[in-house]
Enzyme design. Structure first.
Site, PDB file in Angstrom:
ATOM      1  N   ASP A   1     -57.190 -31.902 100.597  1.00 23.24           N
ATOM      2  CA  ASP A   1     -58.231 -31.751 100.258  1.00 23.24           C
ATOM      3  C   ASP A   1     -59.264 -30.851 101.035  1.00 23.24           C
ATOM      4  OD1 ASP A   1     -60.042 -33.451  97.887  1.00 23.24           O
ATOM      5  OD2 ASP A   1     -61.499 -33.036  99.388  1.00 23.24           O
TER       6      ASP A   1
ATOM      7  N   ASN B   1     -53.699 -29.703  91.594  1.00 19.49           N
ATOM      8  CA  ASN B   1     -55.029 -30.459  91.043  1.00 19.49           C
ATOM      9  C   ASN B   1     -56.323 -29.848  91.378  1.00 19.49           C
ATOM     10  OD1 ASN B   1     -56.169 -32.984  89.768  1.00 19.49           O
ATOM     11  ND2 ASN B   1     -56.827 -32.971  91.717  1.00 19.49           N
TER      12      ASN B   1
ATOM     13  N   TYR C   1     -64.636 -21.724  83.185  1.00 21.11           N
ATOM     14  CA  TYR C   1     -63.672 -22.848  83.097  1.00 21.11           C
ATOM     15  C   TYR C   1     -62.589 -22.691  82.333  1.00 21.11           C
ATOM     16  CZ  TYR C   1     -62.317 -27.630  83.484  1.00 21.11           C
ATOM     17  OH  TYR C   1     -61.530 -28.838  83.308  1.00 21.11           O
TER      18      TYR C   1
ATOM     19  N   LYS D   1     -58.373 -22.242  82.878  1.00 19.52           N
ATOM     20  CA  LYS D   1     -57.662 -23.241  82.281  1.00 19.52           C
ATOM     21  C   LYS D   1     -56.705 -22.816  81.269  1.00 19.52           C
ATOM     22  CE  LYS D   1     -58.954 -26.633  85.159  1.00 19.52           C
ATOM     23  NZ  LYS D   1     -58.311 -27.123  86.019  1.00 19.52           N
TER      24      LYS D   1
END
Length: 242
Positions: free
Chosen positions: A30, A83, A149, A153
């Site tokens: 992260d 992710n 976005y 994706k």
């Protein structure tokens, strides 16, 4: 060993925890050391094994070092879940700020590409492995006011298909997951009316849970999905059905 990017909260956190519960040694990545280390501490408190490695998924050199450090920590890279991602600016396409477009592309698309690039390199050395890329239901349908976005994706789905086709004979599988709206810290910041509108888009009349997405990621990471690669699998509460 399993590597999870963006694992400090939300879906990534749920994936890391579930991997650990199933016996994997987990590398939690992260940009927030505080959030990432808290996930490691939680995994260890439940008897699992994990380490935290800080890296920015949008920066190629940091991703390269992340994979190297992950292998140094546990000896091999068997599973990776890319992710890390952001939602970005809400605006009409013609009004979308260039710098915000680039930021979303850098994290949501380039970050996944960098992850796959160096994960594949390592998995070839291992003789095999599994990659799961986090796309979205908006890898299949529009998200009005979120052109960057939606575009990234969709691109993650295309990248996943290419990898599946290119690496199938090398014992490396790659699939993408498409969640609809899931109850994460990002969504919880939306006001009550906004949440109600989001819920109404799902025939199941609720938001998803991070753990529900994690279960699909786990399946695609396991031998139970041994004949599945280059695919894109929705976990969307019926969002795309109407």
């Amino acid at each position: 060993m399993a590597l999870v990017t963006g694992a400090g909260s939300g879906i990534g956190k749920a994936v890391a925890i579930l991997y650990a519960k199933e016996g994997a040694k987990v590398v939690v990545n992260d940009i927030s050391e505080k959030n990432g280390q808290s996930v490691v501490d939680l995994i260890k408190s439940e008897g699992g094994e994990a380490v935290f490695i800080e890296a920015d998924a949008s920066k190629e050199e940091e991703v390269k070092k992340l994979v190297q450090k992950a292998v140094e920590a546990y000896g091999s890279l068997d599973i990776a879940c890319n992710n890390a991602g952001i939602g970005g600016e809400l605006n009409l396409t013609a009004d979308y700020a260039e710098e915000n477009w680039k930021k979303v592309v850098d994290i949501n698309l380039n970050g996944v590409f960098y992850g796959c690039k160096y994960e594949l390199e390592q998995m070839e050395k291992n003789g095999g492995g599994v990659i799961v890329n986090m796309a979205s239901v908006h890898g299949a349908v529009a998200a009005p006011m979120s052109a960057a976005y939606t575009s990234t994706k969709h691109a993650v789905v295309g990248l996943t298909k290419n990898i599946g086709a290119e690496y199938g004979q090398k014992n490396i599988r790659c699939n993408a997951v498409g969640p609809a709206y899931v109850k994460t810290p990002l969504i919880e910041s939306v006001d009550e009316d906004g949440i109600a509108q989001l819920i109404s888009k799902h025939p199941m009349n609720r938001l998803g849970k991070p753990e529900e997405v994690a279960e699909l990621v786990l399946f695609l990471s396991s031998n139970k999905s041994s004949f599945m690669t280059g695919g894109y699998y929705l976990v969307d509460g019926g969002y795309s059905a109407v």
